[in-house]
Design a protein around this motif. Sequence first.
Motif, PDB file in Angstrom:
ATOM      1  N   GLU A  17      -7.188  -4.021  -5.837  1.00  0.00           N
ATOM      2  CA  GLU A  17      -8.456  -3.308  -5.915  1.00  0.00           C
ATOM      3  C   GLU A  17      -9.135  -3.607  -7.242  1.00  0.00           C
ATOM      4  N   LYS A  24       0.813   3.806  -6.256  1.00  0.00           N
ATOM      5  CA  LYS A  24      -0.363   3.088  -6.748  1.00  0.00           C
ATOM      6  C   LYS A  24      -0.490   3.253  -8.260  1.00  0.00           C
ATOM      7  N   GLY A  71      -6.767  -1.549  -9.349  1.00  0.00           N
ATOM      8  CA  GLY A  71      -5.779  -0.727  -8.644  1.00  0.00           C
ATOM      9  C   GLY A  71      -4.752  -1.621  -7.977  1.00  0.00           C
ATOM     10  N   GLY A  72      -3.492  -1.184  -7.972  1.00  0.00           N
ATOM     11  CA  GLY A  72      -2.461  -1.993  -7.340  1.00  0.00           C
ATOM     12  C   GLY A  72      -1.101  -1.392  -7.556  1.00  0.00           C
ATOM     13  N   VAL A  73      -0.115  -2.239  -7.768  1.00  0.00           N
ATOM     14  CA  VAL A  73       1.249  -1.758  -8.036  1.00  0.00           C
ATOM     15  C   VAL A  73       1.759  -2.435  -9.303  1.00  0.00           C
ATOM     16  N   LEU A 127       0.824  -1.215   0.000  1.00  0.00           N
ATOM     17  CA  LEU A 127       0.000   0.000   0.000  1.00  0.00           C
ATOM     18  C   LEU A 127       0.853   1.259   0.000  1.00  0.00           C
TER      19      LEU A 127
END
Length: 347
Positions: A165, A74, A111-113, A70
């Motif tokens: 996400e 992002k 959503g993420g990395v 987190l």
Amino acid sequence: MEEKMRVMTERPLNAETPVEHLRSWITANAVFFARNQGEIPTEPISLEQWELVVEGEVERHLRVTFGELLRMPKAIAANTLECSGNGRALLAEKASGNPWTIGGVGNAVWGGVWLRDLLGKAGLTERARHVAFEGFDKPLGSAGVQFIRSIPLEKAVESTLLAYEMNGEPLPLKHGFPLRALALGWTGANCVKWLRKITVLDRPFSGFFMDKVYRVFQKGHDPTPGGVVTGLKLKSIITQPSKGDTLSGGPVTVLGAAYAGEGDVAMVEVSVDGGGTWSPASFIGPHESFSWRQWQFLWEPGQPGDYTIMARATDSHGRQQPMNAQWTVLGYGNNGIREHGITVHVR
Ligand SMILES: Nc1nc2c(c(=O)[nH]1)N[C@H]1C(S)=C(S)[C@@H](COP(=O)(O)O)O[C@H]1N2
Ligand SMILES: [Mo]
């Protein structure tokens, strides 16, 4: 929630999105198709307990906590996810596997990395060529093996997201909570859910879900030398009207979606005369990389009778969707125009 879905098998859960939920650019999480080889975890894992291991051809092994993820930059990406077997049930010749019609596909904003950011923290060795993902879902059936898939390093570094996400919500349990891989524009099999381990390898991973399935091969041949399923094929689907509908004249609003994986859909045309003539449809809504485009076509039917509506997508390189799909033993990647035609009655 599940009663809205067309459930093909309960254990493991394999269910397709009903056609009426394919008529919007975003596919709602509650009706997003579910495709599983193993058992969906019954309880979400506690985020304190969960960690992601990164190992193999890396300079530093990592154990990444959810909190650390987190705190990384992002990334958000729209992506149309499709199961390799979507459309299998529409093939003229039966192919083995779940009988998907058109609902083994959906579009979401994830959503993420970026995987590249994580691999950057670990550092790659000179031998790094492939990246393998392992899920922690419990295997089912005789194979009894963990779902592990690998993708080439270039894809992993260029356009692979680790998503926590989905459409603004935490990744739902069914879709891989807390983290899944998304090789953008590639079929679902390359998008491992319930991630627990990423291993950088000097060659493709070898195992049941790499060598025996998600391979394109013909009768009498072994799966392994066949190609691995990667990018989604250029395809259009019709989401309105439905097969067998009786229509009382026009105009009829024909709705559909078209997608091309890593490619870009540039045009969709519709034919109601068996492919003799084609008329352009118009696009509605967002146009994003890796995502489908929704389209509509206003049709004025002529004489009463039976009509088959067909849609044909063309990509930005001028490549056209094929009239008929190429048949393979496991029925992957059905993108045939004819296979996806809809016959309706006009009164
Ligand atoms: N861990 C794990 N990941 C997995 C699978 C699986 O069985 N286990 N199935 C794959 C397949 S074949 C597809 S099509 C997609 C489906 O994703 P969805 O259920 O979120 O729609 O997940 C992929 N990731
Ligand atoms: Mo799949």
